[in-house]
Structure formats: C-alpha cells, structure tokens
Design an enzyme around this catalytic site. Structure first.
Site, short mmCIF file in Angstrom:
data_model
loop_
_atom_site.label_atom_id
_atom_site.label_comp_id
_atom_site.label_asym_id
_atom_site.label_seq_id
_atom_site.Cartn_x
_atom_site.Cartn_y
_atom_site.Cartn_z
N GLU A 154 -9.96 -0.79 -1.01
CA GLU A 154 -10.04 0.64 -0.70
C GLU A 154 -10.62 1.29 -1.94
OE1 GLU A 154 -7.44 4.55 0.50
OE2 GLU A 154 -6.89 3.26 -1.16
N ASP A 165 -1.07 -5.62 1.76
CA ASP A 165 -1.58 -4.52 0.98
C ASP A 165 -1.21 -4.79 -0.47
OD1 ASP A 165 -2.46 -1.73 0.51
OD2 ASP A 165 -2.04 -1.53 2.65
N ASP A 219 9.69 -2.99 12.27
CA ASP A 219 10.10 -4.07 11.38
C ASP A 219 9.33 -5.36 11.68
OD1 ASP A 219 11.46 -5.07 13.73
OD2 ASP A 219 13.01 -3.57 13.30
N ASP A 251 10.02 -1.44 16.68
CA ASP A 251 11.37 -1.54 16.12
C ASP A 251 12.20 -2.51 16.95
OD1 ASP A 251 13.86 -1.14 15.01
OD2 ASP A 251 14.20 0.76 16.07
N ASP A 276 17.07 0.82 14.89
CA ASP A 276 17.36 1.78 13.81
C ASP A 276 16.26 2.82 13.67
OD1 ASP A 276 15.33 0.35 12.65
OD2 ASP A 276 16.46 -0.24 10.85
N ASN A 326 15.48 -3.53 16.25
CA ASN A 326 16.94 -3.44 16.19
C ASN A 326 17.49 -2.03 16.39
OD1 ASN A 326 16.04 -2.37 13.84
ND2 ASN A 326 17.37 -3.56 12.48
N HIS A 376 -4.09 4.51 8.30
CA HIS A 376 -2.83 5.27 8.21
C HIS A 376 -2.97 6.57 7.42
CE1 HIS A 376 -3.40 3.11 4.56
NE2 HIS A 376 -2.43 3.80 3.98
N ASP A 377 -4.15 6.84 6.85
CA ASP A 377 -4.36 8.07 6.09
C ASP A 377 -5.21 9.09 6.84
OD1 ASP A 377 -3.03 7.06 3.83
OD2 ASP A 377 -4.88 6.30 2.93
N ASP A 406 -5.36 -1.51 -2.55
CA ASP A 406 -5.19 -0.06 -2.57
C ASP A 406 -5.91 0.57 -3.77
OD1 ASP A 406 -3.67 2.18 -1.30
OD2 ASP A 406 -2.74 2.33 -3.28
O1 ISL Z 1 -5.27 10.14 2.05
C1 ISL Z 1 -6.36 10.21 1.59
C2 ISL Z 1 -7.49 10.66 2.39
O2 ISL Z 1 -7.04 11.12 3.60
C3 ISL Z 1 -6.69 9.80 0.23
O3 ISL Z 1 -6.72 10.82 -0.68
C4 ISL Z 1 -5.75 8.70 -0.17
O4 ISL Z 1 -4.70 9.19 -0.90
C5 ISL Z 1 -6.53 7.71 -0.95
O5 ISL Z 1 -7.47 7.22 -0.08
C6 ISL Z 1 -5.66 6.58 -1.46
O6 ISL Z 1 -4.93 6.01 -0.43
C7 ISL Z 1 -4.14 4.90 -0.67
O7 ISL Z 1 -3.33 5.02 -1.82
C8 ISL Z 1 -2.32 6.02 -1.76
C9 ISL Z 1 -1.51 5.97 -0.47
O8 ISL Z 1 -0.75 7.14 -0.36
C10 ISL Z 1 -2.38 5.82 0.75
O9 ISL Z 1 -1.59 5.68 1.90
C11 ISL Z 1 -3.25 4.62 0.51
O10 ISL Z 1 -4.04 4.30 1.63
C12 ISL Z 1 -1.44 5.81 -2.95
O11 ISL Z 1 -1.01 4.48 -3.00
CA CA Z 2 14.09 -1.66 12.77
#
Ligand code: ISL
Ligand code: CA
Length: 543
Positions: free
Chosen positions: A249, A97, A28, A20, A24, A22, A318-319, A197
C-alpha cells in the site's frame, strides 16, 4: 521466481466484519473458515486478511501490540493454522497484513521506550519540543499534528496516524531485524505473503519542519525515499526464500514511483496499490466529495495501465466507500456494479475483491456520527467541530467518505443481522441486507455474484486477458473502451457509464454482456458493458 500471483484473484477480508461464529458480534477466524467453500466457488486464489494480530483496536488492528499473537476476539493460533491448512486444501493461499510503519503504543517495545534509558528508546521517534513548541510542523494522515506528549517520558513521540500508533524508527537497525524475524515467524507457518501497510513511508530522512501543504505537511521527508527502497530490498531477500508475494500500500505515489517500487529487476515489491484512480471524485483527499466523472477514473486507470508493467486492480478496500455508491448509477445499480466488475477483471493486473463487493454492498445507511466508529472519521469530526463547523455540515462531509462505509458487516442472508452474527454486531448492519445478500444472489443466475463467477474463469482461461497489452480506445464521461491484444486475438471491452443508450463503432464476437444478451449490434443499453473478441485474421482496425 515464479510469478504465480499474476494469475490469481485476491479477496480481501476485513475479519471483524466478515462472519461471526460465536455470537459475540465480532467476525472471527472460525467464521472465515466456514466460508472457504464459498470463496473457492467464487474463484479466488489468494485471501488477504486485514490484521488479526493482538491489538487494542484503536484502529481495528492496524495498531499491533503483539505481532506473534492472534487477537483473542478473532480466535487463536490453532485457528490460524487451521485456516491456512483448510484454505490450502481448496487451492487458496493466505496473505497477511504487515503493519510495520508503526506499532500500538500498547506494544511492549513502546512501553519500554518511554524510559529514556531503555534499549528500546530509539525504536521510536522521541523528541523534546523546543520552547514549549512541537518538534516540527508536520500533519498526520488522520488530521492534526502528528506529535503526542508523554508525561512519563517528558517528550513527544511521532505518530503519522492515530496517537495510539507510534511510528517506528528505522534509523535504529534493530527495528528491521525484529521485522525480519516477524516475517519468518509467519512465513514458516505457511503464509504466502503480505499486503504491506503504508510501506512507502517507513524511512524518514529528517524531522525538519516543511513548507505548509494542503494535505500532509512534512510528507516530503518520508514519501518513497531511498531509505525505504533499501529496507524493501532487505525484506525481499527473505520473501524470495519462500516464493512469497507482496503488495504494497503506497500512499501518494505517481506511476514513476510505482514503477520504482515494483519493477521486477529492482527486487522490492511485486505490485503496489496506487490511489490516483480513487481520488477521481474527491477535490481535497477525503474531505469534499464532488461529482463522479467517469472520464477521470478512466484516464487515471489508463495511465497506470500504460505506464506500470503490472498493476493491482481494485475499486474497494476497508478504507474506501463502496464502489457502487461511488461510481455506480443510482438508476441502474446492478448493471453498474456488473460494469465495474467487467472493468476490474479485464484490465491488466491482479484483481482484488473486497468482501461484499461481489454482492454489490453499498455505503452505510447511518444517519449520525453516533453510529460511526472509525477513528479517522471521529478525528475529522473533532477537527471540524474545533473549527465550529455545524453538525449537519460535518455529517454531510464525513458520511460519503467515512471508512465505516466499507466496514458494515457482510450481508450473508435475509436472517436478522444479515446472518453475520446471532448477537449484536459491533457495527450496524445495512438495512438493505433484505435484498442485498449472498444467499439470494447465489440462487439467482442473473445476480452480481454469479456474474463475478463468470468473469473470474473467463479471465483465468485467457492468456490475452491475463497478459495481453492494453490500448485505450475511448475515454469520455459516457464510454470507456479499451482493447487487450494478445497473440492471434484481441478483446475489446466497452463500458457505457451513462444512463443513456450509446452507439459505438466497435466490432467482434460477443463474449459477455452485463445485460445477459447474446447479441450485439453496436448499441449499448444504459450502463451496459460488453466484452468482444476478435481473431486477428479477421481483425479490422476500429477507432
Ligand atoms: O484512509 C485513507 C484513505 O481513505 C488513507 O488516508 C489511509 O489512512 C492510508 O491509506 C493508510 O491506510 C492504511 O494504514 C492506516 C490504516 O488506518 C488503514 O486502515 C490502512 O489501510 C494506518 O495503519
Ligand atoms: Ca466472534
């Protein structure tokens, strides 16, 4: 077409949680720019940005309301142009993405489509329920039905994810034409490609009800269908004009489908993210965590190594929960993080690092649902509550698998809030930043970060590690060993996943031990990994 993406290492940034600039509390683009030198020093060649488009953030940017605008929380288009240019100066390409299975319900297309007479009506799946019933029995990825009712429309719309993420209807040809223009918009700005995605579910063949399934009723109507393959080939035509790269993905794919989606001659995606190795510790995806069995992980990885010509190599995103919390040993966390890194950079494919993985960030230290923001976790919690599952039990199920485990702010320094922000971070910082942080690892030659900095050039400089064939040698809960065979040489990688010493029969000159040893005698310490090299002329076949 060159295959430049085979030799690079990708670094995934979750912009909200990276840096970050700034105060907040939200990461960013200027924050990312300020860290480009660090990324260059790490040795990454591709930056993947999780979505930075305009979005109401119901799903942190995976719900896009304008594909041609930068979310003001992250900066503006000038910042984006500057990021692309400054990354390029450092030999780093930026990929974005691409979220085109659905848009935010705040997107102007969706808003217009709520009017049945609108030319946008058919951009989405609007259906009237029959006899007060939902249009079909499908379940969504985040639990529950995937239909939401809109009063204004007097109809339901399909959302395979959160109710604010409405699925686009690719039976309407204009949708794909819109997508193509969006691709060109970003490729013309200098973007080097896309992470796509949930790209294997674009095409729904019909909206018929399906037989009930433990996970995702209805998925037989949209997983990796021919309609999707056709769309991917059309998209690829544009990408090839720019020598751009795509990683898909692809949910619920086996190796056969992965090949169909990524084989070079089919001209669809360059590579895909499979999930089989990420499910090795989960009985029903996401809901119940069982013990981790290294052999299951190794078996899944080996199968993909042998059956898919070019893999993505990843242990985090991130999932997913953090790999060291999931696959590492509680007694030897640093050695196991190094062992996992050894595996990541010595298998065949393109390695992906998720921000914080290179310093061994762990799952969150949250103690209750009140600290969690992830829409998936919140939905699962609500569903479990509706089944009268007690709060403590719900937390025990959600905490180890929540996507927020990966989303806590990046731990840069020992300063307050881990140096991520001078303000209040949007999501809690893990209290372990005092000893898990970038600044101190940078100074420490034995740190995980510096181990990554050894592995990346090692891979890059070796034809055998990049392109050599893969042969499994041993798969057990204690030891995963494999060989990479190139011309005139072979590398043997031995990973001791156990907390006990293990004697192994493999030979070769020691290239790298995660204990920092410079001698190898066949006895591996707890969680020790070694990379051994043999020249073919003195190659003795081992089992
Ligand atoms: O999170 C998951 C497994 O831990 C999956 O069910 C996930 O939702 C799936 O892989 C799809 O993920 C992607 O599309 C989603 C988004 O929430 C996720 O962050 C993204 O990586 C919907 O756009
Ligand atoms: Ca920021």
């Amino acid at each position: 077409m060159s295959e430049w993406w085979k030799e690079e290492v990708v670094y995934q940034i979750y912009p909200r949680s990276f840096c970050d600039s700034n105060g907040d509390g939200i990461g960013d683009l200027p924050g990312i720019i300020s860290k480009l030198d660090e990324l260059k020093a790490l040795g990454v060649g591709i930056l993947w940005l999780s979505p930075v488009y305009a979005s109401p953030n119901e799903d942190n940017g995976y719900d896009i309301s304008d594909y041609r605008a930068v979310n003001p929380e992250y900066g503006n288009m000038d910042d984006m142009d500057r990021l692309i240019a400054e990354a390029k100066e450092r030999g780093i390409r930026v990929i974005m993405d691409l979220v085109i299975n659905h848009t935010s319900t705040a997107h102007p297309w969706f808003q217009a489509s709520r009017d049945p007479a609108s030319p946008y009506r058919n951009y989405y799946y609007w259906r009237e329920g029959t006899n007060g019933k939902l249009p079909n029995n499908w379940t969504g990825f985040f639990g529950g039905s995937c239909w939401a009712y809109d009063d204004r429309s007097r109809a339901y719309y399909l959302h395979l994810f959160a109710p604010h993420q409405a699925d686009l209807n690719y039976h309407e040809p204009k949708v794909l034409e819109e997508v193509k223009e969006i691709l060109r918009f970003w490729l013309d700005r200098g973007i080097a490609g896309f992470r796509c995605d949930v790209i294997n579910i674009l095409w729904k063949d019909s909206l018929q009800s399906s037989p009930k399934k433990a996970v995702l009723t209805g998925s037989d109507h949209y997983l990796s269908l021919e309609g999707t393959h056709r769309i991917l080939r059309e998209i690829r035509n544009i990408l090839d004009e720019y020598d751009a790269f795509t990683v898909g993905e692809t949910v619920f794919v086996d190796t056969k489908q992965a090949c169909d989606l990524s084989a070079p001659e089919r001209r669809e995606l360059n590579m895909v993210f499979g999930f089989e190795h990420m499910e090795c510790d989960q009985r029903i995806v996401k809901w119940f965590k069982t013990d981790f069995h290294p052999a299951r992980l190794a078996k899944a990885l080996s199968r993909w190594q042998q059956q898919v010509p070019w893999n993505t190599l990843y242990l985090e995103n991130h999932d997913q929960p953090r790999s060291v919390s999931r696959f590492g040993s509680a007694r030897y966390p640093i050695h196991s993080a190094k062992l996992l890194a050894t595996m990541l950079f010595t298998l065949k494919g393109t390695p992906f690092i998720y921000q914080g993985q290179e310093i061994g960030m762990t799952n969150f230290d949250f103690t209750s649902m009140a600290q969690v923001q992830d829409v998936e976790s919140r939905n699962i919690d609500a569903l479990l509550r509706s089944w009268h599952v007690p709060a403590r039990q719900r937390w025990r199920m959600i905490a180890p698998t929540s996507r927020d485990n990966a989303r806590t702010p990046m731990q840069w320094t020992v300063e307050p809030q881990a140096g991520f922000t001078t303000g209040t971070p949007w999501l809690g910082v893990n209290g372990n930043y005092r000893f898990v942080n970038y600044a101190s690892q940078k100074e420490n030659p034995d740190s995980l970060l510096n181990y990554y900095k050894q592995l990346i050039p090692l891979r890059r400089g070796s034809e055998t590690l990049l392109f050599g064939s893969f042969e499994p040698l041993r798969i057990s809960d204690e030891v995963f060993a494999y060989r990479r065979v190139g011309t005139g040489e072979a590398y043997t990688v031995v990973l001791n996943f156990s907390d006990k010493p293990q004697r192994v029969p493999y030979v070769g000159e020691l290239v790298l031990s995660n204990y920092g040893y410079n001698r190898y005698d066949g006895l591996l310490q707890p969680c020790e990994s070694v990379i051994l090299r043999e020249r073919m002329d003195d190659h003795v076949k081992t089992k």
